[in-house]
Scaffold this motif. Structure first.
Motif, PDB file in Angstrom:
ATOM      1  N   ALA A   3      41.657  29.535  39.828  1.00  0.00           N
ATOM      2  CA  ALA A   3      41.332  30.881  40.343  1.00  0.00           C
ATOM      3  C   ALA A   3      41.898  31.964  39.423  1.00  0.00           C
ATOM      4  O   ALA A   3      41.209  32.945  39.110  1.00  0.00           O
ATOM      5  N   HIS A   4      43.135  31.764  38.959  1.00  0.00           N
ATOM      6  CA  HIS A   4      43.723  32.781  38.077  1.00  0.00           C
ATOM      7  C   HIS A   4      43.084  32.778  36.698  1.00  0.00           C
ATOM      8  O   HIS A   4      42.915  33.812  36.072  1.00  0.00           O
ATOM      9  N   MET A   5      42.709  31.593  36.253  1.00  0.00           N
ATOM     10  CA  MET A   5      42.007  31.494  34.968  1.00  0.00           C
ATOM     11  C   MET A   5      40.688  32.274  35.061  1.00  0.00           C
ATOM     12  O   MET A   5      40.321  33.019  34.156  1.00  0.00           O
ATOM     13  N   ALA A   6      39.973  32.092  36.199  1.00  0.00           N
ATOM     14  CA  ALA A   6      38.695  32.784  36.412  1.00  0.00           C
ATOM     15  C   ALA A   6      38.910  34.296  36.529  1.00  0.00           C
ATOM     16  O   ALA A   6      38.124  35.091  35.993  1.00  0.00           O
ATOM     17  N   LEU A   7      39.989  34.663  37.194  1.00  0.00           N
ATOM     18  CA  LEU A   7      40.299  36.092  37.357  1.00  0.00           C
ATOM     19  C   LEU A   7      40.515  36.747  35.994  1.00  0.00           C
ATOM     20  O   LEU A   7      40.023  37.852  35.726  1.00  0.00           O
ATOM     21  N   ASP A   8      41.230  36.055  35.110  1.00  0.00           N
ATOM     22  CA  ASP A   8      41.454  36.596  33.758  1.00  0.00           C
ATOM     23  C   ASP A   8      40.133  36.752  33.013  1.00  0.00           C
ATOM     24  O   ASP A   8      39.937  37.711  32.278  1.00  0.00           O
ATOM     25  N   ALA A   9      39.226  35.786  33.212  1.00  0.00           N
ATOM     26  CA  ALA A   9      37.975  35.809  32.445  1.00  0.00           C
ATOM     27  C   ALA A   9      36.951  36.770  33.036  1.00  0.00           C
ATOM     28  O   ALA A   9      36.248  37.476  32.313  1.00  0.00           O
ATOM     29  N   VAL A  10      36.860  36.826  34.377  1.00  0.00           N
ATOM     30  CA  VAL A  10      35.781  37.588  35.032  1.00  0.00           C
ATOM     31  C   VAL A  10      36.253  38.983  35.450  1.00  0.00           C
ATOM     32  O   VAL A  10      35.476  39.935  35.472  1.00  0.00           O
ATOM     33  N   GLY A  11      37.521  39.116  35.793  1.00  0.00           N
ATOM     34  CA  GLY A  11      38.052  40.397  36.270  1.00  0.00           C
ATOM     35  C   GLY A  11      38.066  40.462  37.799  1.00  0.00           C
ATOM     36  O   GLY A  11      37.546  39.574  38.478  1.00  0.00           O
ATOM     37  N   ALA A  12      38.693  41.556  38.325  1.00  0.00           N
ATOM     38  CA  ALA A  12      38.872  41.695  39.785  1.00  0.00           C
ATOM     39  C   ALA A  12      38.017  42.839  40.317  1.00  0.00           C
ATOM     40  O   ALA A  12      37.692  43.786  39.589  1.00  0.00           O
ATOM     41  N   ASP A  13      37.633  42.766  41.608  1.00  0.00           N
ATOM     42  CA  ASP A  13      36.944  43.903  42.243  1.00  0.00           C
ATOM     43  C   ASP A  13      37.995  44.896  42.753  1.00  0.00           C
ATOM     44  O   ASP A  13      39.199  44.723  42.500  1.00  0.00           O
ATOM     45  N   ASP A  14      37.530  45.914  43.531  1.00  0.00           N
ATOM     46  CA  ASP A  14      38.461  46.979  43.964  1.00  0.00           C
ATOM     47  C   ASP A  14      39.606  46.443  44.809  1.00  0.00           C
ATOM     48  O   ASP A  14      40.687  47.026  44.856  1.00  0.00           O
ATOM     49  N   THR A  15      39.334  45.321  45.506  1.00  0.00           N
ATOM     50  CA  THR A  15      40.392  44.799  46.399  1.00  0.00           C
ATOM     51  C   THR A  15      41.262  43.745  45.706  1.00  0.00           C
ATOM     52  O   THR A  15      42.097  43.109  46.345  1.00  0.00           O
ATOM     53  N   GLY A  16      41.017  43.543  44.415  1.00  0.00           N
ATOM     54  CA  GLY A  16      41.836  42.581  43.661  1.00  0.00           C
ATOM     55  C   GLY A  16      41.301  41.163  43.698  1.00  0.00           C
ATOM     56  O   GLY A  16      41.915  40.249  43.157  1.00  0.00           O
ATOM     57  N   ARG A  17      40.110  40.992  44.354  1.00  0.00           N
ATOM     58  CA  ARG A  17      39.557  39.630  44.412  1.00  0.00           C
ATOM     59  C   ARG A  17      38.681  39.366  43.190  1.00  0.00           C
ATOM     60  O   ARG A  17      38.199  40.306  42.547  1.00  0.00           O
ATOM     61  N   LEU A  18      38.444  38.086  42.908  1.00  0.00           N
ATOM     62  CA  LEU A  18      37.577  37.709  41.782  1.00  0.00           C
ATOM     63  C   LEU A  18      36.229  38.423  41.923  1.00  0.00           C
ATOM     64  O   LEU A  18      35.586  38.342  42.972  1.00  0.00           O
TER      65      LEU A  18
END
Ligand SMILES: Cc1cc2nc3c(=O)[nH]c(=O)nc-3n(C[C@H](O)[C@H](O)[C@H](O)COP(=O)(O)OP(=O)(O)OC[C@H]3O[C@@H](n4cnc5c(N)ncnc54)[C@H](O)[C@@H]3O)c2cc1C
Length: 396
Positions: free
Chosen positions: A267-282
């Protein structure tokens, strides 16, 4: 504090004091793995230090008896050590087929002399082993193997050919299945022997994989003389040892994902690659849902693994259930790598670039495909589950 809590606290403190910081990071390439053997190589001083400290502690083979280089940990203590290492992201100090496969088989079937000769050397990483099981016409149907071993005085003379022998060109020794009675029913004519890869008449030819790497070989035996003392167990009884060893191999393959995703949070790897929305989710709802589903399945799988271990600890053999763990663990691993590729987008497809670390994502994704083939394919695992676990009737 219970006894196990005290043990956990001691393990945690020892690991904190002794595991170098560098060894708490995931490996960045295959060169980071320590395989041991006659041709040692450590990628760094930290890798060497970590390995030596773990050897001294007996924690390269934690569950083996102390006299054979282990630490004599109980299954529960071993689980504590594994979970504490995983918690801090500590790397395995060594990778070697001797630990995952041969060691457990020798502990059960080896003579005292064989145990004394081989187990401490495995625990100290002195010998690198390879597995000579598969042949061109004996993969899933392993018992059809044809490599022959004929008795000549106090030696076997081995002739034939193995295939898909991982790291045969880098190994010092091989545990090998040979046919010692061509007349018997196929399972009843097989023996389990140990041979030196430096013996006259042994040669290897690497096979290149789709990932571009060549971890595999064809292995040829041309009148190779192997001392009869290297027979493990009884002559023509090797099939029992072969199957026992396979249950350990399958447990290991179906365990924690190897390579890039070992100890990493997808999940964190994906977050780094894709970025977060306004609420901090993937910031990709579909990928978010797929990763959540995978992690829930992974939690359920871990619960099954723990339950199986607890039963094994209570003396109930794992046996055919290792097919369930191997099947589900490897299919889960392939799903995990597929999701990693979804998250990485174009970067995941790069083959040579520096920013993809030499195409590591693509190469490891391709390598993950082999998980459901090595150690027995998923189709074969489903067959075992159907007949030996669920006791379903065989179809014609
Ligand atoms: C990464 C990797 C590492 C390996 N390392 C080693 C090693 O170190 N040493 C070693 O000895 N071997 C090694 N192997 C070989 C591995 O054990 C075999 O590839 C595996 O057992 C399958 O055998 P096979 O390749 O001959 O395929 P086959 O047996 O020819 O199977 C081909 C296809 O037919 C299917 N199939 C076959 N029989 C049945 C059946 N009865 N029911 C349903 N479907 C069936 C299979 O599932 C598969 O999809 C490795 C393989 C891989 C991928």
């Amino acid at each position: 504090m219970s006894e196990m809590d005290t043990f956990r606290a001691e393990v945690r403190a020892w690991l904190e004091d002794n595991c170098p910081e560098e060894m708490r990071q995931p490996p960045t390439s295959n060169a980071d793995h320590v395989w041991g053997g006659r041709q040692w190589s450590f990628a760094s001083d930290a890798a060497r230090l970590w390995f030596e400290r773990m050897v001294d502690k007996g924690w390269t083979a934690p569950a083996w008896p102390v006299e054979y280089g282990g630490a004599g940990l109980s299954p529960a203590e071993h689980d504590v050590l594994k979970s504490e290492m995983s918690r801090m992201g500590a790397r395995s100090p060594i990778s070697n087929f001797g630990f995952w496969m041969l060691g457990p088989a020798l502990l059960k079937f080896g003579s005292d002399e064989q145990k004394r000769e081989h187990l401490p050397a495995i625990a100290r990483g002195e010998i690198r082993w390879c597995q000579g099981y598969s042949e061109p016409n004996a993969g899933s149907d392993l018992a059809s193997l044809n490599t022959s071993a004929v008795i000549d005085d106090d030696h076997f003379v081995v002739n034939g050919r193995k295939i898909w022998t991982s790291y045969a060109d880098r190994a010092d020794k091989m545990f090998c299945l040979v046919r010692t009675d061509p007349e018997a029913k196929k399972q009843a004519g097989i023996s389990f022997i140990l041979l030196d890869m430096d013996s006259a008449g042994v040669s290897t030819r690497p096979i290149q994989l789709i990932s571009g790497e060549s971890p595999f070989c064809e292995t040829f035996f041309d009148d190779v003389r192997v001392p009869r003392a290297n027979l493990v167990g009884e002559i023509n009884q090797g099939w029992t040892i072969a199957k026992y060893l396979l249950t350990h191999e399958r447990d290991n393959i179906g365990g924690e994902p190897p390579g890039l995703l070992k100890g990493r949070d997808l999940a964190h790897m994906a977050l780094d690659a894709v970025g977060a929305d306004d609420t901090g989710r993937l910031d990709d709802p579909m990928l978010r849902a797929d990763i959540a589903r995978l992690e829930i399945d992974a939690m359920a799988f871990r619960a099954l693994v723990e339950q199986t271990r607890a039963k094994a600890e209570a003396g109930e053999g794992v046996g055919a259930k290792s097919a369930m763990l191997k099947y589900y663990g490897t299919e889960l691993n392939k799903r995990r790598y597929n999701l990693m590729m979804d998250a990485m987008g174009g970067l995941g497809l790069e083959w040579d670039s520096t920013r993809s670390n030499g195409g590591r994502y693509a190469r490891e994704w391709l390598r993950s495909k082999g998980n459901s083939i090595e150690g027995g394919t998923s189709e074969i695992m489903l067959g075992i589950i159907s007949s030996a676990v669920l006791q379903l009737p065989k179809t014609a």
